[in-house]
Design a protein around this motif. Structure first.
Motif, PDB file in Angstrom:
ATOM      1  N   ILE A 100       0.930  -9.028   8.816  1.00 44.51           N
ATOM      2  CA  ILE A 100       1.567  -8.233   7.766  1.00 44.51           C
ATOM      3  C   ILE A 100       1.084  -6.797   7.940  1.00 44.51           C
ATOM      4  O   ILE A 100      -0.015  -6.564   8.452  1.00 44.51           O
ATOM      5  CB  ILE A 100       1.256  -8.780   6.356  1.00 44.51           C
ATOM      6  N   PHE A 101       1.897  -5.833   7.532  1.00 46.23           N
ATOM      7  CA  PHE A 101       1.527  -4.443   7.839  1.00 46.23           C
ATOM      8  C   PHE A 101       1.934  -3.502   6.723  1.00 46.23           C
ATOM      9  O   PHE A 101       3.036  -3.537   6.217  1.00 46.23           O
ATOM     10  CB  PHE A 101       2.121  -4.007   9.182  1.00 46.23           C
ATOM     11  N   THR A 102       0.960  -2.673   6.373  1.00 42.12           N
ATOM     12  CA  THR A 102       1.180  -1.641   5.366  1.00 42.12           C
ATOM     13  C   THR A 102       0.489  -0.374   5.864  1.00 42.12           C
ATOM     14  O   THR A 102       0.221  -0.264   7.066  1.00 42.12           O
ATOM     15  CB  THR A 102       0.687  -2.124   3.985  1.00 42.12           C
ATOM     16  N   ALA A 103       0.205   0.557   4.986  1.00 41.14           N
ATOM     17  CA  ALA A 103      -0.358   1.837   5.447  1.00 41.14           C
ATOM     18  C   ALA A 103      -1.323   2.395   4.416  1.00 41.14           C
ATOM     19  O   ALA A 103      -1.323   1.980   3.253  1.00 41.14           O
ATOM     20  CB  ALA A 103       0.778   2.829   5.704  1.00 41.14           C
ATOM     21  N   GLN A 110       6.701   4.113   3.003  1.00 47.53           N
ATOM     22  CA  GLN A 110       8.121   4.192   2.616  1.00 47.53           C
ATOM     23  C   GLN A 110       9.014   4.273   3.842  1.00 47.53           C
ATOM     24  O   GLN A 110      10.014   3.570   3.935  1.00 47.53           O
ATOM     25  CB  GLN A 110       8.368   5.433   1.738  1.00 47.53           C
ATOM     26  N   LYS A 111       8.668   5.142   4.770  1.00 44.20           N
ATOM     27  CA  LYS A 111       9.524   5.323   5.966  1.00 44.20           C
ATOM     28  C   LYS A 111       9.540   4.050   6.807  1.00 44.20           C
ATOM     29  O   LYS A 111      10.544   3.714   7.417  1.00 44.20           O
ATOM     30  CB  LYS A 111       8.976   6.453   6.848  1.00 44.20           C
ATOM     31  N   GLU A 119       3.855  -2.039  -3.637  1.00 44.36           N
ATOM     32  CA  GLU A 119       4.974  -2.980  -3.484  1.00 44.36           C
ATOM     33  C   GLU A 119       4.792  -3.837  -2.223  1.00 44.36           C
ATOM     34  O   GLU A 119       5.121  -5.021  -2.214  1.00 44.36           O
ATOM     35  CB  GLU A 119       6.308  -2.223  -3.402  1.00 44.36           C
ATOM     36  N   SER A 120       4.259  -3.223  -1.182  1.00 44.73           N
ATOM     37  CA  SER A 120       4.071  -4.000   0.062  1.00 44.73           C
ATOM     38  C   SER A 120       3.070  -5.131  -0.182  1.00 44.73           C
ATOM     39  O   SER A 120       3.284  -6.266   0.244  1.00 44.73           O
ATOM     40  CB  SER A 120       3.624  -3.100   1.227  1.00 44.73           C
ATOM     41  N   ILE A 121       2.009  -4.820  -0.909  1.00 43.30           N
ATOM     42  CA  ILE A 121       0.990  -5.850  -1.180  1.00 43.30           C
ATOM     43  C   ILE A 121       1.621  -6.978  -2.021  1.00 43.30           C
ATOM     44  O   ILE A 121       1.388  -8.168  -1.764  1.00 43.30           O
ATOM     45  CB  ILE A 121      -0.235  -5.230  -1.914  1.00 43.30           C
ATOM     46  N   ALA A 122       2.474  -6.602  -2.957  1.00 41.06           N
ATOM     47  CA  ALA A 122       3.139  -7.627  -3.791  1.00 41.06           C
ATOM     48  C   ALA A 122       4.045  -8.503  -2.925  1.00 41.06           C
ATOM     49  O   ALA A 122       4.059  -9.731  -3.065  1.00 41.06           O
ATOM     50  CB  ALA A 122       3.922  -6.959  -4.909  1.00 41.06           C
TER      51      ALA A 122
END
Ligand SMILES: CC(=O)SCCNC(=O)CCNC(=O)[C@H](O)C(C)(C)COP(=O)(O)OP(=O)(O)OC[C@H]1O[C@@H](n2cnc3c(N)ncnc32)[C@H](O)[C@@H]1OP(=O)(O)O
Ligand SMILES: CC(=O)CC(=O)O
Length: 302
Positions: A100-103, A110-111, A119-122
């Motif tokens: 899984i990947f976020t920033a 967002q981009k 929201e990504s974590i959710a």
């Protein structure tokens, strides 16, 4: 500061995903050959594709086909799964490790995945529940840990917060992405000062792009802090579609040469690895970015 080098480093080879997500015309067969050649070279952890939207990253649209065609019993094949849809598709072709990947940057998040960090974590909660139900382990990525193409400097504290959220979700490891390859050794040390005060080194990996030619130095800095998992891409393939101008990951061949020089075990056959890099680069009609690979080629053609 602990300055003990690890005795063994685990390489997570990301060329087939991070590398090829940035190349327009790679056939499914060439991807299958590449991953098979990497496994034959002794690489045990290979990110083989991404179950992301084909509208966003068309280069990864054949990930199911690629992974279904592989029979590599001794290789841990992993894939990006940004949401439940991606997780279900990856599971359907037998993937046993999701990523899984976020920033650490809101703008990049967002981009890249069209949502905020929170929201990504959710979204990942659903992926984690699915993974748990199917006995799949999950790796987490944090992008832009040393700088963002949209926000500039990133506070290490933000990297810490996002990394802790991924670990709290149940990720077995967090890979720290210098997505635009902007970091320097001092920044790596400063980041690790903050992270290692709260997170055990065994839970962290580094994922450094080489845009400014600093990746090997940055990896050496992380190794000296006890980090023992390094992401890299054969032949230095790649970049990120949402980070204009970013070059590929550090070349796996160059990391292996560094590890050999330091007497650190890695289990990979450098000659076979370099051949795998040349084969995919021939298909792409270009030369490897890896200096080690170029040097080895010159030795054999003199
Ligand atoms: C630093 C790095 O290099 S990271 C790697 C590079 N970046 C990436 O791979 C991320 C690419 N980004 C994406 O794929 C997208 O932003 C997503 C899927 C994460 C989210 O996109 P969103 O448009 O917000 O998704 P949303 O849930 O609204 O769905 C929109 C459409 O995408 C489809 N979709 C959503 N998730 C997926 C998925 N995992 N696989 C395939 N299709 C998907 C939906 O079915 C829907 O299709 P439709 O328009 O035909 O009905
Ligand atoms: C998922 C990644 O590819 C990580 C990064 O480069 O930021």
């Amino acid at each position: 500061m602990n300055n003990t080098l690890p005795s063994h480093v685990r390489i997570v080879e990301v060329g087939a995903r991070d590398g090829l997500q940035n190349e327009s015309a790679v056939s499914t067969q060439d991807k299958i050959k590449l991953i098979t050649a990497l496994a034959d070279a002794g690489i045990t952890d290979i990110e083989a594709g991404a179950f992301v939207s084909p509208k966003w990253v068309p280069q990864m649209a054949d990930s199911s086909e690629v992974i279904s065609a592989l029979t590599l019993p001794n290789t841990n094949l992993t894939a990006l799964t940004p949401n439940l849809k991606g997780a279900a598709a990856a599971h359907a072709v037998g993937i046993k490790e999701f990523a899984i990947f976020t920033a650490a940057s809101e703008a990049f998040c967002q981009k890249n995945i069209n949502c905020s960090i929170d929201e990504s974590i959710a979204r990942f909660e659903d992926v984690m529940a699915f993974a748990k139900a199917h006995n799949i382990r999950v790796r987490g990525y944090v992008s832009c840990v040393l700088g963002c193409p949209y926000e500039g400097d990133i506070d290490p504290q933000r990297v810490l917060e996002v990394s802790q959220k991924l670990l709290a979700l149940g990720c077995y490891e967090v890979s720290l992405g210098d997505t635009i390859g902007i970091g320097t050794a001092k920044k790596v040390d400063e980041l690790l000062d903050v992270l290692l005060a709260h997170i055990d080194k065994s839970l962290l990996a580094v994922h450094f792009h080489d845009t400014y030619g600093q990746a090997l130095t940055n990896i050496y800095t992380a190794l000296k802090r006890g980090i023992a998992t390094v992401d890299s891409a054969v032949a230095g393939l790649g970049g990120c579609p949402y980070a204009k101008g970013a070059s590929g990951n550090v070349a796996t061949e160059d990391v292996i040469y560094l590890l050999q020089g330091l007497g650190i075990n890695h289990g990979i056959d450098l000659q076979r690895l370099a051949q795998a890099g040349w084969a995919i680069c021939t298909a792409l009609n270009k030369q490897p970015v890896s200096k080690v690979s170029l040097a080895l080629k010159n030795q054999t053609t003199d």
